[in-house]
Design a protein around this motif. Structure first.
Motif, PDB file in Angstrom:
ATOM      1  N   GLN A 436     -38.056  20.825  32.237  1.00  0.00           N
ATOM      2  CA  GLN A 436     -38.167  19.645  31.259  1.00  0.00           C
ATOM      3  C   GLN A 436     -37.882  20.160  29.992  1.00  0.00           C
ATOM      4  O   GLN A 436     -37.771  19.352  29.112  1.00  0.00           O
ATOM      5  CB  GLN A 436     -39.658  19.239  31.261  1.00  0.00           C
ATOM      6  CG  GLN A 436     -40.066  18.727  32.712  1.00  0.00           C
ATOM      7  CD  GLN A 436     -39.324  17.742  33.184  1.00  0.00           C
ATOM      8  OE1 GLN A 436     -39.004  16.489  32.437  1.00  0.00           O
ATOM      9  NE2 GLN A 436     -39.014  17.748  34.443  1.00  0.00           N
ATOM     10  N   VAL A 437     -37.580  21.291  29.753  1.00  0.00           N
ATOM     11  CA  VAL A 437     -37.481  21.987  28.297  1.00  0.00           C
ATOM     12  C   VAL A 437     -36.076  22.522  27.953  1.00  0.00           C
ATOM     13  O   VAL A 437     -35.355  22.430  27.293  1.00  0.00           O
ATOM     14  CB  VAL A 437     -38.729  22.871  27.892  1.00  0.00           C
ATOM     15  CG1 VAL A 437     -38.172  23.463  26.526  1.00  0.00           C
ATOM     16  CG2 VAL A 437     -40.045  22.369  27.840  1.00  0.00           C
ATOM     17  N   LEU A 438     -35.690  23.277  29.107  1.00  0.00           N
ATOM     18  CA  LEU A 438     -34.575  23.988  29.267  1.00  0.00           C
ATOM     19  C   LEU A 438     -33.369  23.597  30.061  1.00  0.00           C
ATOM     20  O   LEU A 438     -33.703  23.021  31.116  1.00  0.00           O
ATOM     21  CB  LEU A 438     -34.888  25.614  29.677  1.00  0.00           C
ATOM     22  CG  LEU A 438     -35.845  26.313  28.727  1.00  0.00           C
ATOM     23  CD1 LEU A 438     -36.053  27.902  29.369  1.00  0.00           C
ATOM     24  CD2 LEU A 438     -35.615  26.454  27.248  1.00  0.00           C
ATOM     25  N   SER A 439     -31.925  24.072  29.966  1.00  0.00           N
ATOM     26  CA  SER A 439     -31.054  23.381  30.645  1.00  0.00           C
ATOM     27  C   SER A 439     -31.039  24.374  31.773  1.00  0.00           C
ATOM     28  O   SER A 439     -31.611  25.585  31.796  1.00  0.00           O
ATOM     29  CB  SER A 439     -29.698  23.417  30.119  1.00  0.00           C
ATOM     30  OG  SER A 439     -29.489  24.847  29.793  1.00  0.00           O
ATOM     31  N   GLY A 440     -30.414  23.871  32.908  1.00  0.00           N
ATOM     32  CA  GLY A 440     -30.296  24.777  34.218  1.00  0.00           C
ATOM     33  C   GLY A 440     -29.399  26.051  33.977  1.00  0.00           C
ATOM     34  O   GLY A 440     -30.180  27.105  34.488  1.00  0.00           O
ATOM     35  N   SER A 441     -28.494  25.984  33.158  1.00  0.00           N
ATOM     36  CA  SER A 441     -27.817  27.334  33.061  1.00  0.00           C
ATOM     37  C   SER A 441     -28.708  28.284  32.184  1.00  0.00           C
ATOM     38  O   SER A 441     -28.768  29.516  32.348  1.00  0.00           O
ATOM     39  CB  SER A 441     -26.490  26.937  32.047  1.00  0.00           C
ATOM     40  OG  SER A 441     -26.742  26.454  30.973  1.00  0.00           O
ATOM     41  N   ARG A 442     -29.435  27.523  31.223  1.00  0.00           N
ATOM     42  CA  ARG A 442     -30.325  28.430  30.184  1.00  0.00           C
ATOM     43  C   ARG A 442     -31.574  29.284  31.262  1.00  0.00           C
ATOM     44  O   ARG A 442     -31.923  30.433  31.248  1.00  0.00           O
ATOM     45  CB  ARG A 442     -30.719  27.769  29.284  1.00  0.00           C
ATOM     46  CG  ARG A 442     -31.425  28.389  27.976  1.00  0.00           C
ATOM     47  CD  ARG A 442     -31.586  27.480  26.993  1.00  0.00           C
ATOM     48  NE  ARG A 442     -32.308  27.897  25.769  1.00  0.00           N
ATOM     49  CZ  ARG A 442     -32.955  27.587  24.655  1.00  0.00           C
ATOM     50  NH1 ARG A 442     -32.937  26.109  24.797  1.00  0.00           N
ATOM     51  NH2 ARG A 442     -33.359  28.059  23.549  1.00  0.00           N
ATOM     52  N   ILE A 443     -31.817  28.278  32.212  1.00  0.00           N
ATOM     53  CA  ILE A 443     -32.876  28.802  33.108  1.00  0.00           C
ATOM     54  C   ILE A 443     -32.393  30.034  34.074  1.00  0.00           C
ATOM     55  O   ILE A 443     -33.017  31.394  34.082  1.00  0.00           O
ATOM     56  CB  ILE A 443     -33.471  27.662  34.139  1.00  0.00           C
ATOM     57  CG1 ILE A 443     -34.373  26.863  33.229  1.00  0.00           C
ATOM     58  CG2 ILE A 443     -34.387  28.418  35.158  1.00  0.00           C
ATOM     59  CD1 ILE A 443     -34.600  25.429  34.039  1.00  0.00           C
ATOM     60  N   ASP A 444     -31.137  29.832  34.423  1.00  0.00           N
ATOM     61  CA  ASP A 444     -30.559  31.004  35.289  1.00  0.00           C
ATOM     62  C   ASP A 444     -30.439  32.038  34.438  1.00  0.00           C
ATOM     63  O   ASP A 444     -30.631  33.198  34.981  1.00  0.00           O
ATOM     64  CB  ASP A 444     -29.262  30.375  35.858  1.00  0.00           C
ATOM     65  CG  ASP A 444     -29.536  29.245  36.701  1.00  0.00           C
ATOM     66  OD1 ASP A 444     -30.772  29.276  37.258  1.00  0.00           O
ATOM     67  OD2 ASP A 444     -28.587  28.694  37.300  1.00  0.00           O
ATOM     68  N   ARG A 445     -29.764  32.160  33.149  1.00  0.00           N
ATOM     69  CA  ARG A 445     -29.720  32.981  32.431  1.00  0.00           C
ATOM     70  C   ARG A 445     -31.039  33.911  32.269  1.00  0.00           C
ATOM     71  O   ARG A 445     -30.839  35.201  32.212  1.00  0.00           O
ATOM     72  CB  ARG A 445     -28.810  32.762  31.335  1.00  0.00           C
ATOM     73  CG  ARG A 445     -28.433  33.970  30.342  1.00  0.00           C
ATOM     74  CD  ARG A 445     -27.428  35.018  31.042  1.00  0.00           C
ATOM     75  NE  ARG A 445     -26.947  36.010  30.448  1.00  0.00           N
ATOM     76  CZ  ARG A 445     -26.542  37.232  30.792  1.00  0.00           C
ATOM     77  NH1 ARG A 445     -26.842  37.227  32.040  1.00  0.00           N
ATOM     78  NH2 ARG A 445     -26.351  38.291  30.082  1.00  0.00           N
ATOM     79  N   ILE A 446     -31.928  33.174  31.803  1.00  0.00           N
ATOM     80  CA  ILE A 446     -33.170  33.859  31.284  1.00  0.00           C
ATOM     81  C   ILE A 446     -33.736  34.713  32.522  1.00  0.00           C
ATOM     82  O   ILE A 446     -34.082  35.872  32.485  1.00  0.00           O
ATOM     83  CB  ILE A 446     -34.374  32.803  30.814  1.00  0.00           C
ATOM     84  CG1 ILE A 446     -33.783  32.211  29.478  1.00  0.00           C
ATOM     85  CG2 ILE A 446     -35.669  33.421  30.673  1.00  0.00           C
ATOM     86  CD1 ILE A 446     -34.792  31.136  29.152  1.00  0.00           C
ATOM     87  N   THR A 447     -33.785  34.000  33.679  1.00  0.00           N
ATOM     88  CA  THR A 447     -34.131  34.460  34.848  1.00  0.00           C
ATOM     89  C   THR A 447     -33.398  35.813  35.137  1.00  0.00           C
ATOM     90  O   THR A 447     -34.006  36.799  35.526  1.00  0.00           O
ATOM     91  CB  THR A 447     -34.074  33.575  35.978  1.00  0.00           C
ATOM     92  OG1 THR A 447     -34.799  32.400  35.852  1.00  0.00           O
ATOM     93  CG2 THR A 447     -34.541  34.143  37.430  1.00  0.00           C
ATOM     94  N   GLY A 448     -32.172  35.911  35.229  1.00  0.00           N
ATOM     95  CA  GLY A 448     -31.561  37.113  35.200  1.00  0.00           C
ATOM     96  C   GLY A 448     -31.500  38.218  34.438  1.00  0.00           C
ATOM     97  O   GLY A 448     -31.543  39.296  34.665  1.00  0.00           O
ATOM     98  N   LEU A 449     -31.641  37.894  33.191  1.00  0.00           N
ATOM     99  CA  LEU A 449     -32.136  38.881  32.117  1.00  0.00           C
ATOM    100  C   LEU A 449     -33.602  39.542  32.251  1.00  0.00           C
ATOM    101  O   LEU A 449     -33.288  40.706  32.102  1.00  0.00           O
ATOM    102  CB  LEU A 449     -31.963  38.159  30.641  1.00  0.00           C
ATOM    103  CG  LEU A 449     -30.500  37.740  30.218  1.00  0.00           C
ATOM    104  CD1 LEU A 449     -30.646  36.910  28.820  1.00  0.00           C
ATOM    105  CD2 LEU A 449     -29.776  39.017  29.929  1.00  0.00           C
ATOM    106  N   VAL A 450     -34.380  38.509  32.604  1.00  0.00           N
ATOM    107  CA  VAL A 450     -35.605  39.226  32.898  1.00  0.00           C
ATOM    108  C   VAL A 450     -35.784  40.234  33.936  1.00  0.00           C
ATOM    109  O   VAL A 450     -36.138  41.069  33.999  1.00  0.00           O
ATOM    110  CB  VAL A 450     -36.767  38.155  32.901  1.00  0.00           C
ATOM    111  CG1 VAL A 450     -37.954  38.743  33.442  1.00  0.00           C
ATOM    112  CG2 VAL A 450     -36.755  37.393  31.605  1.00  0.00           C
ATOM    113  N   LEU A 451     -35.178  39.755  35.053  1.00  0.00           N
ATOM    114  CA  LEU A 451     -35.452  40.474  36.521  1.00  0.00           C
ATOM    115  C   LEU A 451     -34.392  41.875  36.164  1.00  0.00           C
ATOM    116  O   LEU A 451     -34.543  42.651  37.185  1.00  0.00           O
ATOM    117  CB  LEU A 451     -34.952  39.465  37.497  1.00  0.00           C
ATOM    118  CG  LEU A 451     -35.912  38.525  37.916  1.00  0.00           C
ATOM    119  CD1 LEU A 451     -35.422  37.708  39.091  1.00  0.00           C
ATOM    120  CD2 LEU A 451     -37.138  38.983  37.952  1.00  0.00           C
TER     121      LEU A 451
END
Length: 468
Positions: A436-451
Motif C-alpha cells: 500500500q506504500v511501496l511500488s512492486g519494484s521497490r519492494i523487490d529491490r528492498i527484499t533483495g538488498l536485505v537478504l
C-alpha cells in the motif's frame, strides 16, 4: 583473579562476534529478522502512535545521521531508533521468543539500523550486531522465566520484558556497530539496564503507550551506547548484584545462570518465532484452529457456540474480562481478543489468515464479527497448560446446530522451528505489509538488498529506499 561477571561475559561474547564474524546461517537468520521488521514498520506508518513520534522527532531536529523510516532526510540516530522501534511494534506483528515471551527484533533491529547507517557500517557488521543483540535480549528474558510457575516473572509483575530486555540487546548491537571494545560494550549494557521499562496495563484497560515501548527501548539503547563511548560507565554486577536488574525486576525468582548457559555454543536466535498474523501471539493457535474449521467446511451459520481452550495464564490477556474481549473497544484491543480473532478467522480474514484489515476500528465493530465473538467462551485447558510457554497452544471446539461437535487442537505455532514460515511466506508477508506504500519494484529491490546484506559494503541504497 576474580571471575568475570555476567555483563563482562556478554560483552566479551559481543566483541568476539563482531571481530570474528558469525557464520552464514546466523547471518541469514538475522537478515530475515531485518526484512520482517521493515515490513511490519512500513505497514505501521499511518498509525496514531507513529504520527505522534514523527511529530516529536521533527520537533527535536538534530544532527542528521540516520534514516527515520518514512521521513525524508536524516535524523539523529537515537531519534531514528525511536521512530523505528515504535513502527516495528505498533501493529503487534513482530517476532516472539519462547519461553521468555518477548519480542526482541522490534528493538534490536531499529537500534542497529540507526547506528549502522550513522557509522557507515557494512551489511555483514549489521547482521552480526542484530544476531548478538537478539541473543542477549532473549537470554536476559530467560533469566526472568520461572519454570515452576510456567511463566515470565516480568509478565507476572506486569512488566513488559520486551522493552526492558530489548534495551539491553539494542545497546549491545549499537555498541558493536560503534566499534566499542569489550569494556565499552559492557558499560553500554550496564547503562542500558537503568533505562529499560514498560508496563502491560494497556493490554488490559486501554491506552496506546505500549506501541511506543520498543521505540523508547531502541532510543535508550542508542543513547546507552553513545554514553558508554563518551566515557560513562555501568556497574560490573548489573545483573547479579543485590540492586541489579534481575533482583529489582524479578526478585529471588530470577535465574541469572540462564543468561550464560551455552552462550556462543547454543543460539536462541533461530528459535524466535515469526508472526503470520498481526495480533497478540497468544491468539495465533486459536486463529489456526478456526482456519482449520473453516477449511473443513464449517460455515459460521452452522455454529451454535464455540469454546476456546488456552493456557490458564494466557486467558488474562486474550479472554478476560470476557465482556471486553467479546466486544473489543477498538481494532487495537481486538488484536488481544481470543473471541474476536477466532471470529475474524472463521469469517474469512485476509493475508496469511487474518491481516491488518481485520484489526481496524471498523472491522472490530462489525455486527457479524461481534455476534460470532459473543458465541466464544474462553476456558483454561490442562493440555495447553502443560505445553505453555514453549508454544502458545489452543483447542477450539464448535457445537453445531445439527448436533455435531468439531474440535481442532493446535499445539505447535506457525512461524517457529517446529512449523516454520517458508521463504515464500515471509516474502509474501513483506509484500502484503508494504504494497500500500511501496511500488512492486521497490519492494523487490528492498527484499533483495536485505537478504543479501552480507554482501553489501554499505547501507546507502537500502536506506535511501526506506525514506519518503
Amino acid at each position: 583473579m576474580s571471575r568475570p561477571t555476567i555483563v563482562q561475559r556478554l560483552a566479551a561474547f559481543a566483541a568476539s562476534a563482531r571481530d570474528g564474524g558469525l557464520d552464514d546461517e546466523l547471518r541469514a537468520d538475522a537478515a530475515r529478522r531485518i526484512l520482517d521488521v521493515l515490513g511490519n514498520s512500513v505497514a505501521a506508518l499511518d498509525t496514531p502512535a507513529a504520527r505522534a513520534v514523527v511529530t516529536l522527532v521533527e520537533d527535536w531536529g538534530g544532527n542528521p545521521r540516520s534514516t527515520a523510516l518514512g521521513l525524508p532526510g536524516r535524523w539523529p540516530a537515537a531519534s531514528a531508533a525511536l521512530l523505528g522501534g515504535t513502527l516495528a511494534h505498533a501493529l503487534d506483528f513482530d517476532d516472539t521468543h519462547l519461553p521468555s515471551v518477548l519480542h526482541p527484533s522490534a528493538t534490536v533491529v531499529p537500534a542497529a539500523l540507526a547506528v549502522a547507517e550513522a557509522r557507515n557500517a557494512g551489511g555483514a557488521a549489521l547482521l552480526d550486531a542484530v544476531a548478538v543483540g537478539v541473543e542477549i535480549a532473549v537470554r536476559v528474558g530467560m533469566a526472568g522465566y520461572d519454570a515452576a510457575l510456567g511463566n515470565s516473572i516480568f509478565f507476572e509483575r506486569g512488566l513488559h520484558a520486551t522493552a526492558i530486555c530489548g534495551t539491553l540487546g539494542g545497546a549491545a548491537a549499537a555498541a558493536m556497530l560503534a566499534g566499542a571494545d569489550a569494556t565499552v560494550v559492557g558499560h553500554a549494557l550496564g547503562i542500558a539496564a537503568s533505562m529499560g521499562s514498560g508496563l502491560l496495563e494497556a493490554n488490559r484497560t486501554g491506552g496506546t503507550v505500549k506501541r511506543v515501548h520498543c521505540g523508547w527501548a531502541a532510543h535508550a539503547a542508542v543513547v546507552a551506547a553513545e554514553l558508554a563511548c563518551a566515557g560513562l560507565t555501568g556497574p560490573p554486577t548489573v545483573f547479579e548484584g543485590r540492586f541489579g536488574l534481575l533482583q529489582a525486576f524479578c526478585g529471588e525468582q530470577s535465574n541469572p545462570a540462564a543468561i550464560l548457559d551455552g552462550l556462543g555454543a547454543r543460539w536462541e536466535l533461530p528459535k524466535v518465532f515469526f508472526k503470520p498474523y498481526p495480533c497478540n501471539h497468544f491468539t495465533h493457535a486459536g486463529i489456526d484452529a478456526a482456519l482449520r474449521l473453516r477449511a473443513g467446511g464449517i460455515a459460521t451459520a452452522d455454529i451454535e457456540r464455540l469454546e476456546l481452550g488456552a493456557p490458564t495464564v494466557v486467558l488474562r490477556t486474550i479472554g478476560e474480562p470476557h465482556a471486553d474481549k467479546a466486544h473489543p473497544k477498538s481494532g487495537y484491543h481486538a488484536a488481544f481478543s481470543g473471541p474476536y480473532t477466532v471470529a475474524a478467522a472463521l469469517l474469512g480474514g485476509g493475508g496469511l489468515g487474518v491481516f491488518h484489515q481485520d484489526f481496524t476500528d471498523t472491522a472490530a465493530a462489525a455486527p457479524e464479527r461481534l455476534a460470532l465473538a459473543g458465541r466464544v467462551t474462553c476456558v483454561a485447558d490442562a493440555r495447553c497448560d502443560a505445553i505453555f510457554p514453549h508454544q502458545f497452544p489452543a483447542v477450539l471446539t464448535a457445537w453445531l446446530r445439527d448436533g455435531r461437535v468439531r474440535t481442532e487442537r493446535v499445539e505447535v505455532n506457525r512461524g517457529g522451528p517446529g512449523n516454520p514460515l517458508s521463504a515464500g511466506e515471509l516474502a509474501t508477508k513483506f509484500r502484503l505489509n508494504t504494497e500500500q506504500v511501496l511500488s512492486g519494484s521497490r519492494i523487490d529491490r528492498i527484499t533483495g538488498l536485505v537478504l543479501d546484506l552480507a554482501g553489501q559494503s554499505d547501507l546507502v541504497e537500502l536506506m535511501s529506499l526506506l525514506r519518503t
